[in-house]
Design a protein around this motif. Structure first.
Motif, PDB file in Angstrom:
ATOM      1  N   LEU A  36      30.236   4.704  43.558  1.00  0.00           N
ATOM      2  CA  LEU A  36      28.799   4.440  43.659  1.00  0.00           C
ATOM      3  C   LEU A  36      28.209   4.082  42.296  1.00  0.00           C
ATOM      4  O   LEU A  36      27.385   3.171  42.180  1.00  0.00           O
ATOM      5  N   LEU A  37      28.627   4.797  41.259  1.00  0.00           N
ATOM      6  CA  LEU A  37      28.133   4.522  39.913  1.00  0.00           C
ATOM      7  C   LEU A  37      28.512   3.109  39.469  1.00  0.00           C
ATOM      8  O   LEU A  37      27.667   2.355  38.988  1.00  0.00           O
ATOM      9  N   VAL A  38      29.774   2.729  39.665  1.00  0.00           N
ATOM     10  CA  VAL A  38      30.238   1.398  39.259  1.00  0.00           C
ATOM     11  C   VAL A  38      29.498   0.318  40.056  1.00  0.00           C
ATOM     12  O   VAL A  38      29.055  -0.685  39.487  1.00  0.00           O
ATOM     13  N   ALA A  39      29.346   0.532  41.369  1.00  0.00           N
ATOM     14  CA  ALA A  39      28.651  -0.453  42.203  1.00  0.00           C
ATOM     15  C   ALA A  39      27.201  -0.633  41.755  1.00  0.00           C
ATOM     16  O   ALA A  39      26.706  -1.768  41.657  1.00  0.00           O
ATOM     17  N   ALA A  40      26.514   0.467  41.474  1.00  0.00           N
ATOM     18  CA  ALA A  40      25.115   0.379  41.043  1.00  0.00           C
ATOM     19  C   ALA A  40      24.993  -0.295  39.679  1.00  0.00           C
ATOM     20  O   ALA A  40      24.147  -1.172  39.485  1.00  0.00           O
ATOM     21  N   GLN A  41      25.846   0.093  38.741  1.00  0.00           N
ATOM     22  CA  GLN A  41      25.785  -0.504  37.405  1.00  0.00           C
ATOM     23  C   GLN A  41      26.096  -1.993  37.459  1.00  0.00           C
ATOM     24  O   GLN A  41      25.442  -2.800  36.794  1.00  0.00           O
ATOM     25  N   ARG A  42      27.063  -2.356  38.256  1.00  0.00           N
ATOM     26  CA  ARG A  42      27.429  -3.776  38.392  1.00  0.00           C
ATOM     27  C   ARG A  42      26.286  -4.563  39.037  1.00  0.00           C
ATOM     28  O   ARG A  42      25.964  -5.677  38.622  1.00  0.00           O
ATOM     29  N   ASP A  43      25.659  -3.971  40.055  1.00  0.00           N
ATOM     30  CA  ASP A  43      24.546  -4.643  40.722  1.00  0.00           C
ATOM     31  C   ASP A  43      23.379  -4.842  39.757  1.00  0.00           C
ATOM     32  O   ASP A  43      22.769  -5.904  39.733  1.00  0.00           O
ATOM     33  N   TRP A  59      16.717   2.268  35.544  1.00  0.00           N
ATOM     34  CA  TRP A  59      17.616   2.380  36.693  1.00  0.00           C
ATOM     35  C   TRP A  59      19.043   2.664  36.241  1.00  0.00           C
ATOM     36  O   TRP A  59      19.775   3.407  36.886  1.00  0.00           O
ATOM     37  N   ARG A  60      19.451   2.095  35.124  1.00  0.00           N
ATOM     38  CA  ARG A  60      20.790   2.398  34.578  1.00  0.00           C
ATOM     39  C   ARG A  60      20.921   3.888  34.287  1.00  0.00           C
ATOM     40  O   ARG A  60      21.913   4.518  34.616  1.00  0.00           O
ATOM     41  N   ALA A  61      19.898   4.445  33.666  1.00  0.00           N
ATOM     42  CA  ALA A  61      19.917   5.879  33.352  1.00  0.00           C
ATOM     43  C   ALA A  61      19.879   6.716  34.637  1.00  0.00           C
ATOM     44  O   ALA A  61      20.592   7.713  34.757  1.00  0.00           O
ATOM     45  N   GLY A  69      21.340   9.294  42.100  1.00  0.00           N
ATOM     46  CA  GLY A  69      20.915   8.126  41.325  1.00  0.00           C
ATOM     47  C   GLY A  69      21.279   6.807  41.960  1.00  0.00           C
ATOM     48  O   GLY A  69      20.397   5.975  42.221  1.00  0.00           O
ATOM     49  N   PRO A  70      22.577   6.562  42.258  1.00  0.00           N
ATOM     50  CA  PRO A  70      22.940   5.298  42.900  1.00  0.00           C
ATOM     51  C   PRO A  70      22.291   5.129  44.277  1.00  0.00           C
ATOM     52  O   PRO A  70      21.841   4.040  44.634  1.00  0.00           O
ATOM     53  N   GLY A  71      22.214   6.205  45.025  1.00  0.00           N
ATOM     54  CA  GLY A  71      21.577   6.129  46.349  1.00  0.00           C
ATOM     55  C   GLY A  71      20.114   5.762  46.258  1.00  0.00           C
ATOM     56  O   GLY A  71      19.611   4.944  47.038  1.00  0.00           O
ATOM     57  N   THR A  72      19.439   6.350  45.285  1.00  0.00           N
ATOM     58  CA  THR A  72      18.024   6.036  45.076  1.00  0.00           C
ATOM     59  C   THR A  72      17.852   4.593  44.619  1.00  0.00           C
ATOM     60  O   THR A  72      16.939   3.899  45.066  1.00  0.00           O
ATOM     61  N   TYR A  73      18.729   4.140  43.744  1.00  0.00           N
ATOM     62  CA  TYR A  73      18.642   2.755  43.284  1.00  0.00           C
ATOM     63  C   TYR A  73      18.784   1.778  44.452  1.00  0.00           C
ATOM     64  O   TYR A  73      17.971   0.877  44.611  1.00  0.00           O
ATOM     65  N   PHE A  74      19.829   1.961  45.264  1.00  0.00           N
ATOM     66  CA  PHE A  74      20.049   1.036  46.375  1.00  0.00           C
ATOM     67  C   PHE A  74      18.969   1.149  47.451  1.00  0.00           C
ATOM     68  O   PHE A  74      18.679   0.186  48.150  1.00  0.00           O
TER      69      PHE A  74
END
Length: 85
Positions: A36-43, A59-61, A69-74
């Motif tokens: 999830l972390l890699v997917a969010a950072q890549r996105d 959003w990176r932080a 964090g990744p769930g909230t971002y997506f």
């Protein structure tokens, strides 16, 4: 002298003391979190800033917070476009 509660007196288990299922669950959770972390950072890297609500840096932080964090971002950080018909 005050007595300790059971929660504070409980010793943490070492890796060797964990059952095979507990080890499997821990490794699985770590893989999911890292994915999830890699997917969010890549996105965040690939998506234009106009398509992200708020600052890319914030959003990176935020994506560094486990699972949340990744769930909230997506869920909230990515602007959704209406489906083209």
């Amino acid at each position: 002298m005050a007595k300790r509660s059971k929660a504070t007196a409980r010793k943490k288990k070492t890796w060797k003391e964990l059952s095979p299922m507990a080890k499997f669950g821990t490794i699985t959770a770590a893989i999911v979190q890292l994915s999830l972390l890699v997917a969010a950072q890549r996105d965040i890297s690939r998506r234009p800033a106009e398509e992200i609500r708020g600052s890319k840096a914030l959003w990176r932080a935020a994506t560094l917070i486990n699972f949340v964090g990744p769930g909230t971002y997506f869920t909230f950080g990515v602007k959704r476009h209406p489906a083209a018909k």
